[in-house]
Design a protein around this motif. Structure first.
Motif, PDB file in Angstrom:
ATOM      1  N   ALA A   1      11.088   1.225 -18.294  1.00 18.28           N
ATOM      2  CA  ALA A   1       9.701   1.644 -18.064  1.00 18.28           C
ATOM      3  C   ALA A   1       8.774   0.432 -17.970  1.00 18.28           C
ATOM      4  O   ALA A   1       7.941   0.337 -17.062  1.00 18.28           O
ATOM      5  N   PHE A   2       8.935  -0.492 -18.896  1.00 17.25           N
ATOM      6  CA  PHE A   2       8.081  -1.686 -18.879  1.00 17.25           C
ATOM      7  C   PHE A   2       8.365  -2.552 -17.641  1.00 17.25           C
ATOM      8  O   PHE A   2       7.450  -3.163 -17.088  1.00 17.25           O
ATOM      9  N   THR A   3       9.629  -2.595 -17.218  1.00 19.80           N
ATOM     10  CA  THR A   3       9.968  -3.399 -16.030  1.00 19.80           C
ATOM     11  C   THR A   3       9.334  -2.791 -14.779  1.00 19.80           C
ATOM     12  O   THR A   3       8.820  -3.516 -13.915  1.00 19.80           O
ATOM     13  N   LEU A   4       9.366  -1.452 -14.681  1.00 20.47           N
ATOM     14  CA  LEU A   4       8.704  -0.778 -13.553  1.00 20.47           C
ATOM     15  C   LEU A   4       7.202  -1.053 -13.580  1.00 20.47           C
ATOM     16  O   LEU A   4       6.586  -1.316 -12.541  1.00 20.47           O
ATOM     17  N   LEU A   5       6.613  -1.004 -14.788  1.00 19.80           N
ATOM     18  CA  LEU A   5       5.179  -1.301 -14.911  1.00 19.80           C
ATOM     19  C   LEU A   5       4.891  -2.727 -14.452  1.00 19.80           C
ATOM     20  O   LEU A   5       3.913  -2.973 -13.731  1.00 19.80           O
ATOM     21  N   PHE A   6       5.753  -3.645 -14.855  1.00 20.43           N
ATOM     22  CA  PHE A   6       5.600  -5.046 -14.448  1.00 20.43           C
ATOM     23  C   PHE A   6       5.616  -5.140 -12.913  1.00 20.43           C
ATOM     24  O   PHE A   6       4.789  -5.826 -12.305  1.00 20.43           O
ATOM     25  N   ALA A   7       6.557  -4.430 -12.281  1.00 19.18           N
ATOM     26  CA  ALA A   7       6.684  -4.483 -10.818  1.00 19.18           C
ATOM     27  C   ALA A   7       5.431  -3.932 -10.135  1.00 19.18           C
ATOM     28  O   ALA A   7       4.918  -4.529  -9.173  1.00 19.18           O
ATOM     29  N   VAL A   8       4.929  -2.792 -10.631  1.00 23.72           N
ATOM     30  CA  VAL A   8       3.720  -2.193 -10.031  1.00 23.72           C
ATOM     31  C   VAL A   8       2.531  -3.140 -10.184  1.00 23.72           C
ATOM     32  O   VAL A   8       1.781  -3.381  -9.228  1.00 23.72           O
ATOM     33  N   LEU A   9       2.366  -3.656 -11.402  1.00 24.44           N
ATOM     34  CA  LEU A   9       1.234  -4.557 -11.655  1.00 24.44           C
ATOM     35  C   LEU A   9       1.337  -5.814 -10.799  1.00 24.44           C
ATOM     36  O   LEU A   9       0.331  -6.315 -10.280  1.00 24.44           O
TER      37      LEU A   9
ATOM     38  N   ASN B   1       0.826  -1.220   0.000  1.00 25.72           N
ATOM     39  CA  ASN B   1       0.000   0.000   0.000  1.00 25.72           C
ATOM     40  C   ASN B   1       0.854   1.261   0.000  1.00 25.72           C
ATOM     41  O   ASN B   1       0.465   2.285  -0.566  1.00 25.72           O
ATOM     42  N   ARG B   2       2.019   1.168   0.641  1.00 25.93           N
ATOM     43  CA  ARG B   2       2.906   2.345   0.678  1.00 25.93           C
ATOM     44  C   ARG B   2       3.685   2.491  -0.631  1.00 25.93           C
ATOM     45  O   ARG B   2       3.903   3.589  -1.117  1.00 25.93           O
ATOM     46  N   VAL B   3       4.127   1.340  -1.191  1.00 25.97           N
ATOM     47  CA  VAL B   3       5.044   1.380  -2.337  1.00 25.97           C
ATOM     48  C   VAL B   3       4.323   1.643  -3.661  1.00 25.97           C
ATOM     49  O   VAL B   3       4.832   2.370  -4.518  1.00 25.97           O
ATOM     50  N   ILE B   4       3.126   1.059  -3.849  1.00 24.42           N
ATOM     51  CA  ILE B   4       2.455   1.105  -5.159  1.00 24.42           C
ATOM     52  C   ILE B   4       2.264   2.533  -5.695  1.00 24.42           C
ATOM     53  O   ILE B   4       2.592   2.803  -6.856  1.00 24.42           O
ATOM     54  N   PRO B   5       1.772   3.503  -4.893  1.00 21.29           N
ATOM     55  CA  PRO B   5       1.597   4.860  -5.456  1.00 21.29           C
ATOM     56  C   PRO B   5       2.907   5.484  -5.928  1.00 21.29           C
ATOM     57  O   PRO B   5       2.957   6.110  -7.001  1.00 21.29           O
ATOM     58  N   TRP B   6       3.970   5.332  -5.144  1.00 24.17           N
ATOM     59  CA  TRP B   6       5.256   5.925  -5.517  1.00 24.17           C
ATOM     60  C   TRP B   6       5.844   5.249  -6.757  1.00 24.17           C
ATOM     61  O   TRP B   6       6.334   5.911  -7.674  1.00 24.17           O
ATOM     62  N   LEU B   7       5.786   3.917  -6.761  1.00 24.44           N
ATOM     63  CA  LEU B   7       6.327   3.168  -7.895  1.00 24.44           C
ATOM     64  C   LEU B   7       5.497   3.453  -9.152  1.00 24.44           C
ATOM     65  O   LEU B   7       6.044   3.563 -10.256  1.00 24.44           O
ATOM     66  N   GLY B   8       4.188   3.611  -8.968  1.00 24.35           N
ATOM     67  CA  GLY B   8       3.315   3.952 -10.098  1.00 24.35           C
ATOM     68  C   GLY B   8       3.678   5.304 -10.686  1.00 24.35           C
ATOM     69  O   GLY B   8       3.755   5.467 -11.908  1.00 24.35           O
ATOM     70  N   GLY B   9       3.920   6.287  -9.811  1.00 26.63           N
ATOM     71  CA  GLY B   9       4.312   7.625 -10.267  1.00 26.63           C
ATOM     72  C   GLY B   9       5.631   7.596 -11.020  1.00 26.63           C
ATOM     73  O   GLY B   9       5.767   8.217 -12.095  1.00 26.63           O
ATOM     74  N   LEU B  10       6.602   6.841 -10.475  1.00 26.73           N
ATOM     75  CA  LEU B  10       7.910   6.715 -11.139  1.00 26.73           C
ATOM     76  C   LEU B  10       7.749   6.057 -12.511  1.00 26.73           C
ATOM     77  O   LEU B  10       8.382   6.465 -13.490  1.00 26.73           O
TER      78      LEU B  10
END
Lengths: 64, 242
Positions: B208-216, B17-26
């Protein structure tokens, strides 16, 4: 002529990628809302897990 | 917080819950940079503007394989260490990996038509990636077929470990057989063979795609933990009413 025909393939590829990304994001967001709603329904019925104190706190925080 | 503490699903939920918003923004920021660099990258001297498809196709391929690699580690976690989050990770990663593999196959096909003159050939690289996609569908079907999560996890873990044999076949198919698909040009012994003006946008796109993968993945894992709580409550409700 050749460049114009190639543009169609490039646009199609980006459209597919956009649809895949959009679909994945929609899937996780809608699923998240559905799970929270179901948990909320159980909470209204007074049903909680044995170790419910912390999870309830978690759910409240995620909804905020 | 020690990494072992994340084995507790409640602690994992708090962290997610803490990480998803920040990682999503990045992820949004890096994606904006990636799109900008991809659109301004020069055309290839042979392939012309179609090289722009590479910025989607290659990250799709890498993440399709990364997803299965992650599921393989999670399968070991399920079968050997019985880690509480291992099968949650495996189940959450499967649809995401399948989607990126699908993206790789379709964008590759759309790249192949103008460059090779065909959408598809049954060469070793294309076929082994198609097999990976079918394996993903098999694992997803298995998860949906078996109701009890722990039983489904064991069955899916075995299929995942068997399917992992496809990963080296995909990677080395272009070296072991004559393929229409080109050999490795980034992840290879020696320096990449791509010019930096095209390579750097590709690496930014992959990030970018790897970060998206991590958030998802984090979001899907959170959903899966909540789904299991719903299932527990449903069983509790059934036992109290009967």
């Amino acid at each position: 002529m050749e460049a114009a025909s190639h543009t169609a393939f490039i646009v199609a590829a980006y459209a597919v990628a956009g649809a895949v990304i959009g679909g994945l994001i929609a899937w996780v967001m809608l699923d998240y809302r559905a799970q929270l709603r179901r948990l909320g329904d159980f909470e209204k019925l007074g049903l909680t897990r044995r170790s419910a104190a912390r999870p309830a706190e978690t759910i409240e925080r995620t909804e905020a | 917080m020690a990494i072992a503490d994340l084995a507790n699903p409640s602690r994992f939920l708090n962290l997610a819950n803490r990480v998803i918003p920040w990682l999503g923004g990045l992820t949004v920021i890096v994606f904006a940079l990636a799109i900008s660099r991809a659109m301004n990258a020069p055309d290839d001297y042979q392939q012309g503007a179609t090289v722009k498809i590479m910025y989607l196709h290659v990250p799709g391929a890498w993440l399709g394989m990364l997803g299965w690699g992650l599921m393989t580690v999670a399968a070991l976690g399920t079968l050997v260490w019985r880690h509480p989050l291992a099968d949650v990770t495996a189940k959450a990663a499967a649809p995401i990996g399948a989607a990126f593999t699908f993206m790789c196959l379709v964008t590759g096909s759309l790249w192949g038509r103008p460059m090779w003159g065909t959408y598809w050939v049954w060469d070793a690289r294309l076929t082994s990636v198609l097999v990976l996609f079918l394996l993903y569908l098999g694992v997803i079907a298995l998860w949906r077929t078996v109701e009890e999560p722990s039983r489904a996890a064991r069955a899916a873990a075995i299929l995942t470990l068997v399917g992992a044999l496809d990963l080296p076949i995909i990677k080395f198919s272009v070296d072991w057989w004559n393929t229409l698909h080109q050999p490795a040009s980034v992840l290879r012994l020696g320096a990449p063979t791509i010019d930096p003006s095209i390579l750097i946008p590709l690496l930014i796109s992959a990030l970018a795609f790897t970060l998206l993968f991590a958030v998802l993945l984090l979001a899907a894992m959170r959903n899966e933990i909540l789904r299991r709580r719903v299932r527990t409550l449903r069983l509790l409700q059934a036992s109290t009413t009967s």
